[in-house]
Design a protein around this motif. Sequence first.
Motif, PDB file in Angstrom:
ATOM      1  N   ILE A   2     -17.917 -27.190 -77.704  1.00 21.33           N
ATOM      2  CA  ILE A   2     -18.750 -25.868 -78.052  1.00 21.33           C
ATOM      3  C   ILE A   2     -18.019 -25.108 -78.424  1.00 21.33           C
ATOM      4  N   GLU A   3     -18.465 -24.351 -79.638  1.00 20.52           N
ATOM      5  CA  GLU A   3     -17.771 -23.432 -80.085  1.00 20.52           C
ATOM      6  C   GLU A   3     -17.981 -21.783 -79.427  1.00 20.52           C
ATOM      7  N   ARG A   5     -18.502 -19.268 -80.601  1.00 20.79           N
ATOM      8  CA  ARG A   5     -19.623 -18.470 -81.310  1.00 20.79           C
ATOM      9  C   ARG A   5     -20.920 -18.749 -80.623  1.00 20.79           C
ATOM     10  N   LEU A   6     -21.219 -20.004 -80.450  1.00 18.71           N
ATOM     11  CA  LEU A   6     -22.466 -20.521 -79.679  1.00 18.71           C
ATOM     12  C   LEU A   6     -22.458 -19.989 -78.135  1.00 18.71           C
ATOM     13  N   TYR A   9     -23.625 -16.281 -78.826  1.00 17.27           N
ATOM     14  CA  TYR A   9     -24.873 -16.255 -79.166  1.00 17.27           C
ATOM     15  C   TYR A   9     -25.856 -16.588 -77.858  1.00 17.27           C
ATOM     16  N   PHE A  10     -25.798 -17.493 -77.164  1.00 16.22           N
ATOM     17  CA  PHE A  10     -26.535 -17.872 -75.994  1.00 16.22           C
ATOM     18  C   PHE A  10     -26.485 -16.743 -74.976  1.00 16.22           C
ATOM     19  N   LEU A  33     -30.726 -18.073 -85.411  1.00 17.02           N
ATOM     20  CA  LEU A  33     -30.431 -17.903 -83.720  1.00 17.02           C
ATOM     21  C   LEU A  33     -31.169 -19.111 -83.248  1.00 17.02           C
ATOM     22  N   GLN A  36     -29.640 -22.324 -83.809  1.00 17.87           N
ATOM     23  CA  GLN A  36     -28.609 -22.500 -83.052  1.00 17.87           C
ATOM     24  C   GLN A  36     -28.564 -22.928 -81.579  1.00 17.87           C
ATOM     25  N   MET A  37     -29.763 -22.263 -81.012  1.00 17.22           N
ATOM     26  CA  MET A  37     -30.083 -22.692 -79.597  1.00 17.22           C
ATOM     27  C   MET A  37     -30.469 -23.823 -79.265  1.00 17.22           C
ATOM     28  N   ASP A  39     -30.049 -26.535 -81.170  1.00 17.83           N
ATOM     29  CA  ASP A  39     -28.867 -27.316 -81.431  1.00 17.83           C
ATOM     30  C   ASP A  39     -27.843 -27.471 -80.355  1.00 17.83           C
ATOM     31  N   LEU A  40     -27.560 -26.200 -79.712  1.00 17.51           N
ATOM     32  CA  LEU A  40     -26.869 -26.128 -78.449  1.00 17.51           C
ATOM     33  C   LEU A  40     -27.432 -26.969 -77.264  1.00 17.51           C
ATOM     34  N   GLN A  43     -26.978 -30.603 -78.088  1.00 23.14           N
ATOM     35  CA  GLN A  43     -25.265 -31.022 -78.048  1.00 23.14           C
ATOM     36  C   GLN A  43     -25.168 -31.241 -76.564  1.00 23.14           C
TER      37      GLN A  43
END
Length: 287
Positions: A2-3, A5-6, A9-10, A33, A36-37, A39-40, A43
């Motif tokens: 996990i980056e 950056r994520l 953002y989270f 955003l 991205q959430m 995708d998180l 993942q």
Amino acid sequence: MIETRLLHYFLAVVREQNITKAAQTLFISQSTLSKQMMDLEKQLGKQLFIRGKRKVTLTEDGIFFRNRAMEIMKLLESTETALHSDTKNLSGDIFIGCGETVAMDAIAELMAEYHQQYPDVKLHIYSGDADAVMERIDSGLADMGLLLGPVRQEKYDYLNLHQRDIYGLLIPKDCELARQETINIDQLKSLPMIIADQTFFGHQDLDWFGEDALNVVATYNLIYNATFLVEHGVGYALCFDRLVNTDGRNLVFRPISPELSVGLYIVTKKYQVFSPAAQKFYERLKA
């Protein structure tokens, strides 16, 4: 993997409890955003959020991940700080929002010591009422704010400075009240009052006056211009001690009895990642 950056953002979404507001503080689009959430979550193979119409809340997995994300970010921050701790040429910018308070004198002394050690760091001070300072913190324009209260909200962290500002009344020196050493709190209910916007609009939690409403004739956001209203007989200004220099003016300050005071706090966003310069200054504040 996990980056980071994520994670950032989270935690912004967790803090704001709203995708759109979090995107605004991160200076990215809402759609970006949101993707991205999602995708998180994909993942991790876990649902982190319960998405409502106006608010997002954390699932049990989300709460677990929030705690881990906070630990990871704090570890990264402390590691970065440690790597910069021996750097003599620390540079960068520190942005601080400040309400009107005499505690700024102690903060300025700390800034002077900090500037002497790190002359390449620029200090940026923004003065305003609590709403204006909090807005700058929310938008990322201020690293931290010096405020009264605090107005408790879950999205902020509060560092208690263990100092208090004392309320009093700014009045013309030639009026009857000026003969008193203090102003009784019950007297305020019958006087034409000039009070701060944040008090008038209920943004500051003051229950000293009970159910009896004050006779408010004017409001202000910063005290200086309100002093002229006092001199011209519009009303009496409720403000803090030592903010106004009354020398050479038809003004005098009288404290309120029994004492009315509020604590002073440094306010920051939760899960905020400071620059190395701001991090080191914040550590000095805590010390």
